[in-house]
Motif scaffolding. Structure first.
Motif, PDB file in Angstrom:
ATOM      1  N   LEU A   1       0.841  -1.198   0.000  1.00  0.00           N
ATOM      2  CA  LEU A   1       0.000   0.000   0.000  1.00  0.00           C
ATOM      3  C   LEU A   1       0.872   1.241   0.000  1.00  0.00           C
ATOM      4  CD1 LEU A   1      -2.103  -2.178   0.907  1.00  0.00           C
ATOM      5  CD2 LEU A   1      -3.134  -0.404   2.351  1.00  0.00           C
ATOM      6  N   ARG A   2       0.546   2.171  -0.894  1.00  0.00           N
ATOM      7  CA  ARG A   2       1.201   3.475  -0.918  1.00  0.00           C
ATOM      8  C   ARG A   2       0.129   4.546  -0.768  1.00  0.00           C
ATOM      9  NH1 ARG A   2       2.544   3.558  -5.700  1.00  0.00           N
ATOM     10  NH2 ARG A   2       1.132   5.169  -6.484  1.00  0.00           N
ATOM     11  N   MET A   3       0.266   5.359   0.284  1.00  0.00           N
ATOM     12  CA  MET A   3      -0.773   6.338   0.597  1.00  0.00           C
ATOM     13  C   MET A   3      -0.214   7.747   0.670  1.00  0.00           C
ATOM     14  SD  MET A   3      -2.196   3.932   3.629  1.00  0.00           S
ATOM     15  CE  MET A   3      -0.566   3.189   3.734  1.00  0.00           C
ATOM     16  N   ILE A   4      -1.003   8.693   0.195  1.00  0.00           N
ATOM     17  CA  ILE A   4      -0.731  10.108   0.429  1.00  0.00           C
ATOM     18  C   ILE A   4      -1.695  10.557   1.513  1.00  0.00           C
ATOM     19  CG2 ILE A   4      -0.736  12.427  -0.544  1.00  0.00           C
ATOM     20  CD1 ILE A   4      -0.064  11.232  -3.235  1.00  0.00           C
ATOM     21  N   VAL A   5      -1.111  11.032   2.622  1.00  0.00           N
ATOM     22  CA  VAL A   5      -1.895  11.290   3.826  1.00  0.00           C
ATOM     23  C   VAL A   5      -1.772  12.755   4.237  1.00  0.00           C
ATOM     24  CG1 VAL A   5      -2.287  10.582   6.222  1.00  0.00           C
ATOM     25  CG2 VAL A   5      -1.374   8.934   4.568  1.00  0.00           C
ATOM     26  N   PRO A   6      -2.892  13.447   4.483  1.00  0.00           N
ATOM     27  CA  PRO A   6      -2.798  14.786   5.063  1.00  0.00           C
ATOM     28  C   PRO A   6      -2.039  14.722   6.383  1.00  0.00           C
ATOM     29  CG  PRO A   6      -5.030  14.353   4.295  1.00  0.00           C
ATOM     30  CD  PRO A   6      -4.290  13.054   4.197  1.00  0.00           C
TER      31      PRO A   6
ATOM     32  N   ALA B   1       4.881  14.165  -0.566  1.00  0.00           N
ATOM     33  CA  ALA B   1       3.881  14.268  -1.625  1.00  0.00           C
ATOM     34  C   ALA B   1       3.630  15.725  -1.998  1.00  0.00           C
ATOM     35  CB  ALA B   1       2.584  13.607  -1.184  1.00  0.00           C
ATOM     36  N   LEU B   2       3.520  15.973  -3.300  1.00  0.00           N
ATOM     37  CA  LEU B   2       3.285  17.333  -3.785  1.00  0.00           C
ATOM     38  C   LEU B   2       1.856  17.551  -4.271  1.00  0.00           C
ATOM     39  CD1 LEU B   2       6.594  17.935  -5.818  1.00  0.00           C
ATOM     40  CD2 LEU B   2       6.067  18.598  -3.449  1.00  0.00           C
ATOM     41  N   ASP B   3       1.253  16.554  -4.883  1.00  0.00           N
ATOM     42  CA  ASP B   3      -0.096  16.713  -5.422  1.00  0.00           C
ATOM     43  C   ASP B   3      -0.889  15.424  -5.228  1.00  0.00           C
ATOM     44  OD1 ASP B   3      -2.343  17.655  -6.707  1.00  0.00           O
ATOM     45  OD2 ASP B   3      -1.571  17.244  -8.734  1.00  0.00           O
TER      46      ASP B   3
ATOM     47  N   VAL C   1       3.820  10.752   2.667  1.00  0.00           N
ATOM     48  CA  VAL C   1       3.703   9.462   1.986  1.00  0.00           C
ATOM     49  C   VAL C   1       3.903   8.354   3.014  1.00  0.00           C
ATOM     50  CG1 VAL C   1       4.692   7.903   0.269  1.00  0.00           C
ATOM     51  CG2 VAL C   1       4.469  10.338  -0.244  1.00  0.00           C
ATOM     52  N   VAL C   2       2.929   7.475   3.126  1.00  0.00           N
ATOM     53  CA  VAL C   2       2.996   6.346   4.052  1.00  0.00           C
ATOM     54  C   VAL C   2       2.898   5.065   3.234  1.00  0.00           C
ATOM     55  CG1 VAL C   2       1.947   5.187   6.026  1.00  0.00           C
ATOM     56  CG2 VAL C   2       1.931   7.696   5.900  1.00  0.00           C
ATOM     57  N   MET C   3       3.802   4.143   3.473  1.00  0.00           N
ATOM     58  CA  MET C   3       3.792   2.860   2.767  1.00  0.00           C
ATOM     59  C   MET C   3       3.847   1.724   3.769  1.00  0.00           C
ATOM     60  SD  MET C   3       6.370   3.676  -0.432  1.00  0.00           S
ATOM     61  CE  MET C   3       7.621   4.465   0.599  1.00  0.00           C
TER      62      MET C   3
END
Length: 316
Positions: A4-9, A36-38, A43-45
């Motif tokens: 899993l690759r996540m972009i997290v606030p 993360a830019l957009d 980034v959480v993996m």
């Protein structure tokens, strides 16, 4: 294993890592602050055993990560790690039996979309089957079954029933209805053209057809085979070890029945037309019933597995 690759606030990173840590079967957690830019965020993996993947994805969606960030899931073909082995041991059940409901919903949504490609495959498969019907050629019938894309919408209907997703049900039923109607109409015109060219004839349709006469003569075995094929197709769609659905596609007579109905309609053969339509509807009903029951059984089994795991963790 799944990756899993996540972009997290940033304000939810702690909650996400806490969820990962509390989910049995997870490992290899990586946090890249501000990477993360957009959209902007952390980034959480992590890696997670397939059998624990659905629970983790459900929790991530509850944190609205799919709305304010991103969740990407990949299958890991090879993982050389003792931690990964331990995570798979801790997770309940077997990975090959696990159902990723989010992945299933996405796959059936794509496969049940009424698109040009879907219609093209339906028309081509039905025309191939028409040639097989008139020539009494079982090889052409098998080829038409393999080309036909109708299992996608059928799986969509089953998934929609289990997940109570009316939009997916409407989309799938529309693809089935329009697909088969367009295929029958186009194949009727195709058979009339072939008749004009001297390649088809009513004598060929009405003659002895030991290889293909079953297509328009439904019997109890037609429903039994459809039920078995529907269960096998659903398992093939949900299992991590399943291959292509060719084996299932050649087990049912949906496209060939539509083709026989089209050719018979062109020649005004009412008996064969009605028998073919009955065969078609019988197979569609059998597949939907068994596919839905298969998904319900899989859902119940995984709820039971999770319940056992939770009770074990409480006792520990």
């Amino acid at each position: 294993m799944l990756h899993l690759r996540m972009i997290v606030p940033p304000d939810r990173t702690e909650a996400v890592t806490g969820l990962i840590g509390s989910t049995v079967g997870t490992t290899h957690v990586v946090v890249l602050p501000g990477a993360a830019l957009d959209p902007a965020g952390d980034v959480v993996m992590c890696d997670v055993a397939r059998e624990a993947g659905d629970e983790l994805l459900h929790g991530l969606r509850a944190l609205k990560l799919d709305q304010d960030g991103s969740i990407a899931v990949e299958n890991i073909d090879l993982s050389m790690s003792e931690r990964a082995d331990a995570a798979e041991e801790d997770a309940p059940g077997e990975g090959a039996d696990a159902v990723l409901w989010e992945q299933l919903a996405t796959a059936t949504h794509e496969e049940s979309t009424l698109s040009f490609t879907y219609l093209a495959f339906m028309l081509l498969a039905t025309m191939i089957a028409a040639c097989g019907v008139v020539l009494d050629n079982a090889i052409l019938i098998v080829g038409a079954m393999a080309v036909g894309p109708e299992f996608g919408p059928l799986a969509g209907v089953c998934t929609a029933i289990v997940k109570r997703a009316p939009r997916l049900a409407v989309r799938s039923l529309l693809a089935l209805l329009v697909g088969f109607l367009a295929a029958i109409l186009a194949t009727t015109l195709f058979s009339l053209l072939m008749d004009r060219m001297g390649l088809f004839s009513v004598e060929m349709l009405d003659g002895e057809r030991p290889q293909t006469s079953f297509i328009w003569q439904p019997d109890p075995f037609s429903f039994v085979v459809a039920v078995l094929a529907g269960a096998a197709g659903t398992l093939s769609l949900t299992s991590s070890k399943a291959g292509a659905l060719v084996g299932v596609a050649i087990s049912v007579t949906t496209v060939p029945a539509a083709a026989n109905a089209a050719v018979a309609l062109g020649y005004g053969e009412v008996g064969q037309t009605l028998g073919s339509v009955q065969q078609l509807l019988l197979n569609l009903l059998g597949i939907i019933l068994s596919g839905t029951l298969t998904l319900l059984v899989q859902k119940w089994l995984w709820r039971t597995q999770r319940g056992k795991l939770k009770r074990r963790l409480r006792r520990g």
